[in-house]
Enzyme design. Sequence first.
Site, PDB file in Angstrom:
ATOM      1  N   ALA A 118       8.200 -14.650  11.394  1.00 46.91           N
ATOM      2  CA  ALA A 118       9.247 -13.911  12.119  1.00 46.91           C
ATOM      3  C   ALA A 118       9.318 -12.435  11.751  1.00 46.91           C
ATOM      4  O   ALA A 118       9.620 -11.591  12.597  1.00 46.91           O
ATOM      5  CB  ALA A 118      10.605 -14.568  11.865  1.00 46.91           C
TER       6      ALA A 118
ATOM      7  N   CYS B  53      -4.042  -2.692  -4.576  1.00 44.61           N
ATOM      8  CA  CYS B  53      -4.016  -1.991  -5.853  1.00 44.61           C
ATOM      9  C   CYS B  53      -3.274  -2.859  -6.851  1.00 44.61           C
ATOM     10  O   CYS B  53      -2.079  -3.071  -6.715  1.00 44.61           O
ATOM     11  CB  CYS B  53      -3.287  -0.665  -5.690  1.00 44.61           C
ATOM     12  SG  CYS B  53      -3.364   0.338  -7.160  1.00 44.61           S
TER      13      CYS B  53
END
Length: 388
Positions: A201, A326
Amino acid sequence: MQRVYLDHNATTPILPEVVDRMTAALRDEFGNPSSVHHFGQQAKAAIDEARTSVAALLGADPSEVLFTSGGTESDNIAIRGAAEALEPAGRRHLIASAIEHEAVLNTLKALGKRGWRTTLLPVDQSGITSPGVLRDALADDTALVSVMHANNEIGTIQPIAALARLARERGALFHTDAVQSAGKIPVSVKTMDVDMLSISAHKFYGPKGVGALWIRRGLRVLPLLTGGRQERSRRAGTENVAGIVGMGVAARIARGKMAEEGARLSALRDRLEAGILAAVPGTAVNGAPESRVPNTTNISFDRVEAESLLIALDLGGIAVSTGSACSSGTLEPSHVLKAMGFNAHRAQNSIRFSLGAANTEAEIDRVIAVLPGIVDKLRSLTRAPVRA
Ligand SMILES: Cc1ncc(COP(=O)(O)O)c(C=O)c1O
């Protein structure tokens, strides 16, 4: 500072209509949907209405829609549930494309450690999985193939119907992760002819922590959660009524606006892309130029660390993302761009711009105006001699 949000593939801002309906559900529809009395039946009716709206978004029958906690859980139920259901039949081989979201890739990895054989399908330079590659990978013991509809980093759309047909011919099930396509482009379980399809959603202006898995009627998928008989015994636990209701409203609105909003966003995206390519030398678009969701572009900036560019843009009030993950200071090149055959440098200097409802031409023009200066500065720093 006026901020520009260009990271809608990460998540979208929730619509006010969704918040209002969820607030009403939290306050008024507090009954347990499994309860027989008025309060329970009121909550159940709210869930049923949401199920109908979500099914309509997918061209599906409401009875085939299972609510979950999001895209990750939907992918897990589809893959683990089907793998375990088919294990006794001796089907212990799983296939996915190499550019899937971690929700699929790490699920395959986990099952691989438990004895399933796994195959990752290569993609071409535009990020497409060709049917021929899947045909060669399918085996008599393939249980399930999972190929995403649209990729989250580059937006490329896969030829799902053709891939699903090949899987069926070999008796394997086909799942597609449509988290990045649902609400943006037409998604029809009938046209794609898949067995299972995941959505979430919060990628189409609904709340976080709620998603759905469409499962073809009659298909046996073992549950991950055991307990009560909620969701036809496929996912135990009292339902997240407000979240589900919010997803229903978001699905209804997305379906109504899709054509118009898709055209608007692809025009804005093309303006951004053309503007950047013209204004900044050493740039290139990653992904299939034609077969893409309308809101996404992924651009490489030669001799620029994507992470530094992201931070510099953020300081200037512009939110984008890198395709790279990262973690603990080490920048991992994007597995998607690596799979497309790009070297580590190009896979590390790419930025994803993902547009959405609130973006305007003025915002796009601001991005195009500030980028050349930021890139020049970063490039001049890269050229500077490294001091001991
Ligand atoms: C392609 C794709 N699949 C799955 C997910 C996971 O969805 P969720 O955040 O609802 O768990 C995402 C979210 O980034 C996604 O982009």
